[in-house]
Write an enzyme that holds these catalytic residues in place. Structure first.
Site, PDB file in Angstrom:
ATOM      1  N   ASP A 108       1.114 -43.901   9.569  1.00 23.10           N
ATOM      2  CA  ASP A 108       0.786 -43.338  10.875  1.00 23.10           C
ATOM      3  C   ASP A 108       0.492 -44.431  11.895  1.00 23.10           C
ATOM      4  O   ASP A 108       0.789 -44.279  13.086  1.00 23.10           O
ATOM      5  CB  ASP A 108      -0.423 -42.413  10.760  1.00 23.10           C
ATOM      6  CG  ASP A 108      -0.067 -41.087  10.112  1.00 23.10           C
ATOM      7  OD1 ASP A 108       0.682 -41.107   9.123  1.00 23.10           O
ATOM      8  OD2 ASP A 108      -0.540 -40.044  10.582  1.00 23.10           O
ATOM      9  N   CYS A 149      -1.694 -42.601   1.515  1.00 16.97           N
ATOM     10  CA  CYS A 149      -1.951 -42.437   2.939  1.00 16.97           C
ATOM     11  C   CYS A 149      -1.757 -40.991   3.401  1.00 16.97           C
ATOM     12  O   CYS A 149      -1.471 -40.111   2.612  1.00 16.97           O
ATOM     13  CB  CYS A 149      -1.125 -43.439   3.725  1.00 16.97           C
ATOM     14  SG  CYS A 149      -1.699 -45.128   3.440  1.00 16.97           S
ATOM     15  N   LYS A 151      -0.200 -38.251   4.816  1.00 19.51           N
ATOM     16  CA  LYS A 151       0.491 -37.010   4.486  1.00 19.51           C
ATOM     17  C   LYS A 151       0.944 -36.947   3.031  1.00 19.51           C
ATOM     18  O   LYS A 151       1.301 -35.884   2.542  1.00 19.51           O
ATOM     19  CB  LYS A 151       1.702 -36.798   5.410  1.00 19.51           C
ATOM     20  CG  LYS A 151       1.388 -36.970   6.883  1.00 19.51           C
ATOM     21  CD  LYS A 151       0.161 -36.197   7.322  1.00 19.51           C
ATOM     22  CE  LYS A 151      -0.257 -36.527   8.741  1.00 19.51           C
ATOM     23  NZ  LYS A 151      -0.696 -37.907   8.958  1.00 19.51           N
ATOM     24  N   CYS A 221      -6.500 -47.435   5.096  1.00 23.97           N
ATOM     25  CA  CYS A 221      -7.387 -48.056   6.082  1.00 23.97           C
ATOM     26  C   CYS A 221      -8.846 -47.720   5.799  1.00 23.97           C
ATOM     27  O   CYS A 221      -9.184 -46.595   5.433  1.00 23.97           O
ATOM     28  CB  CYS A 221      -6.975 -47.630   7.484  1.00 23.97           C
ATOM     29  SG  CYS A 221      -5.355 -48.272   7.960  1.00 23.97           S
ATOM     30  N   GLU A 472      -0.328 -37.519  16.605  1.00 26.03           N
ATOM     31  CA  GLU A 472      -1.723 -37.953  16.712  1.00 26.03           C
ATOM     32  C   GLU A 472      -1.925 -38.671  18.044  1.00 26.03           C
ATOM     33  O   GLU A 472      -1.020 -39.311  18.560  1.00 26.03           O
ATOM     34  CB  GLU A 472      -2.088 -38.897  15.572  1.00 26.03           C
ATOM     35  CG  GLU A 472      -2.255 -38.203  14.248  1.00 26.03           C
ATOM     36  CD  GLU A 472      -2.757 -39.126  13.159  1.00 26.03           C
ATOM     37  OE1 GLU A 472      -3.200 -38.616  12.130  1.00 26.03           O
ATOM     38  OE2 GLU A 472      -2.699 -40.364  13.333  1.00 26.03           O
ATOM     39  N   SER A 498      -5.998 -38.810  15.253  1.00 19.84           N
ATOM     40  CA  SER A 498      -6.175 -39.618  14.057  1.00 19.84           C
ATOM     41  C   SER A 498      -7.583 -39.430  13.532  1.00 19.84           C
ATOM     42  O   SER A 498      -8.520 -39.145  14.291  1.00 19.84           O
ATOM     43  CB  SER A 498      -5.948 -41.090  14.402  1.00 19.84           C
ATOM     44  OG  SER A 498      -6.414 -41.928  13.377  1.00 19.84           O
TER      45      SER A 498
END
Length: 582
Positions: A108, A149, A151, A221, A472, A498
């Site tokens: 993303d 991550c 999705k 992240c 997002e 996000s």
């Protein structure tokens, strides 16, 4: 109840026992692969396996799909081959035959701010559908699902629920927090630094120093953004091992966990314990409770209903608001607070958070999990190790959870905001609308300093159908924050945010503009009233005025007219239903 010393689910050595049962004798009538590999008619399948180098013994064992979403462009997925290898080892140790195949994954962060952001949410359905195709076409006996991550986690959980063959999810784990300028950093730090740079408030050198320090290695992240929210909720749902959401990506602990996942899938196959045995209404109640207690990403309000839908259940926005109303807010992680996933892990992780919540009956304990033990046993010996990171149940940050669901004439079917990340002075706000028909238009206006303190930015035609793909809005929100306007400006959209977004960012407005929602009728200067504690979102227009505007409404031309996104736009439902496909 087992003693602490007998406990097999401990933080640094999760359940490494191997079943002594044979690989075949107790599986009659359970194994799907028997349909394609046994008897005279299965000779053709055996021939293909022989051609790949499998022995007859390997063919006769349960065939376990290892779904590996590794690639070289997503930091959370770059190291997943290590996870897949360890999971394969666990399967082999326990008498199964692993067969590995890929799944796609989109970053993303790299997709952010351009046309590529239309694809991540839509990729969730592609991931689910492709796993369904592989598992049924080859009649697999079980699945080890390896996402990390945003999705990939819900997409794989949706596939598990849809297929309902034994499955376990083992993610790649979060990255460590970065450091620069004497403070902890994450991906949101660089996004907000870009906003400050564009406002002329920082230098090229300072910007690059934060870029160098924000993401120090591979993993999802490091804040409680969407990826880590969903990996944590996988634990709460019972579909992942304890510490799946918090054990760091670059540790031996994560590799041991992956081996254990390979071992556990064999137990799930032997015991015929399937995802819909685990993904019950009670499991989703636990997940929503954990979500609210740690203020997870607003995207969880899209993903949990979609997973429930595949399990034959229904979650709606009122379920989330009820969970928020009853759940104390105990863990304040970035972007709402200063702590990161490594801090939560050191404090005891999701088992400790659930243990603390259970002290006042907020967690349902007597339901199954992929460990083979009920929730209560999994969390029984997991005390909070740092009450600075996970607050005591008696002294929460507040008595309500992190997310809020708003209704009103601007959001007849609801809207979502991360209340815990909103500055107190913005919890109630009234201001004039600054209306844009795309994220790009809004970003240009923000960077052009055309947004004034007090404004309510309205970004529409970015919903599931209108986007399409529900982009997002981390770019606009981080730019606003970087410019120091997050305590003076609100942002509304039928798109989404996000997990890293903060401020008065209200998304998922339903019905979306392209579906005739009121957000399509708002004009520049209309006064919008936001009351997050009162759960209200309205525009000051009479019913008569709204009716007149609706009669004159002309929607923009569809942005995408061919390819996957065009098909997606025709089939996708509203954000308040999880944006599932019809």
């Amino acid at each position: 109840m087992r003693s602490h010393t007998d406990r097999r689910l401990v933080k640094n050595d999760i359940l490494m026992e191997i079943s002594s049962q044979g690989a075949r004798e107790d599986l009659e009538g359970i194994m799907n692969s028997d349909k394609v590999k046994n008897g005279a008619s299965g000779a053709s399948t055996r021939a293909l396996f022989y051609g790949m180098g499998y022995t007859r013994a390997e063919i006769d064992r349960p065939i376990i799909g290892v779904v590996n979403s590794q690639n070289d462009i997503v930091p959370g997925h770059m190291l997943l081959d290590r996870i897949a290898g360890a999971a394969r080892d666990g399967i082999l140790m326990s008498g199964g035959t692993p067969v590995e195949f890929p799944a796609i994954a989109i970053c993303d962060g790299i997709a952010m701010g351009h046309e590529g952001m239309k694809y991540p949410l839509a990729s969730r359905e592609l991931i689910c559908d492709s796993i369904e195709a592989m598992a049924i076409a080859h009649q697999l006996d079980g699945l080890v699902l390896i996402p990390n991550c945003d999705k990939t986690v819900p997409g794989m959980l949706m596939a598990a629920a849809r297929l309902n063959i034994p499955a376990i999810l083992i993610s790649g784990g979060p990255m460590r927090a970065g450091y620069a300028e004497g403070r902890a950093l994450d991906f949101n730090s660089i996004m907000e630094k870009i906003g400050a740079y564009r406002a002329g408030e920082t230098t090229d050198e300072e910007l690059e120093n934060v870029a160098l320090g924000a993401c120090p290695g591979c993993g999802s992240c490091s804040g409680l953004f969407t990826a880590n929210s969903m990996n944590c909720l996988t634990e709460a749902l019972g579909m992942g091992l304890p510490y799946n959401g918090t054990a760091l990506s670059d540790t031996g602990e994560r590799i041991r966990m992956a081996k254990t996942a390979g071992i556990k899938i064999m137990e799930l196959v032997h015991n015929n314990l399937r995802p819909r045995d685990i993904l019950t209404e009670k499991a989703f109640l636990n997940a929503m409770t954990v979500d609210m207690a740690m203020a997870g990403s607003t995207n969880t309000v899209l993903h949990l209903p979609a997973i429930a839908h595949e399990a034959g259940l229904k979650l709606d926005l009122d379920d989330f608001d009820a969970a928020s109303a009853r759940t104390p807010y105990l863990a304040k992680l970035s972007p709402s607070g200063i702590h990161h996933m490594e801090d939560l892990h050191r404090a005891g992780g999701i088992p400790a958070l659930m243990n603390e919540l259970s002290k006042k009956g907020f967690i349902i304990k007597d339901i199954p999990t992929v460990t083979g033990h009920p929730v209560g046993e999994n969390i029984a010996h997991s005390p909070v190790l740092d009450y600075e990171v996970i607050r005591p149940i008696e002294t929460p940050y507040r008595d309500r959870g992190g997310l809020a669901i708003l209704y009103g004439n601007l959001a007849a079917s609801g809207a979502v905001v991360k209340e815990s990340a909103v500055a107190p002075e913005m919890l109630t706000h009234s201001g004039p609308a600054a209306v844009f028909n795309s994220e790009d238009e809004a970003t240009t206006a923000i960077l052009g300093k055309r947004i004034k303190p007090g404004d309510v930015i309205v970004i529409r035609y970015e919903g599931p159908k209108g986007g399409p793909g529900m982009r997002e809005m981390l770019g606009p929100t981080s730019t606003i924050a970087g410019m120091g306007l997050d305590k003076e400006v609100a942002l509304l959209t039928d798109g989404r945010f996000s997990g890293a977004s903060r401020g008065a960012s209200i998304g998922h407005i339903s019905p979306e503009a392209l579906a005739g929602g009121t957000i399509a009728l708002v004009q520049n200067g209309d006064i919008i009233d936001i009351d997050i504690p009162g759960r209200s979102l309205s525009v000051r227009l009479s019913d008569e005025e709204l009716k007149a505007r609706r009669a004159a409404l002309v929607h923009p031309e569809p942005r995408v007219k061919a390819g996957y996104l065009a098909r997606y736009a025709r089939l996708v439902t509203s954000a308040n239903t999880g944006a599932v496909l019809e």
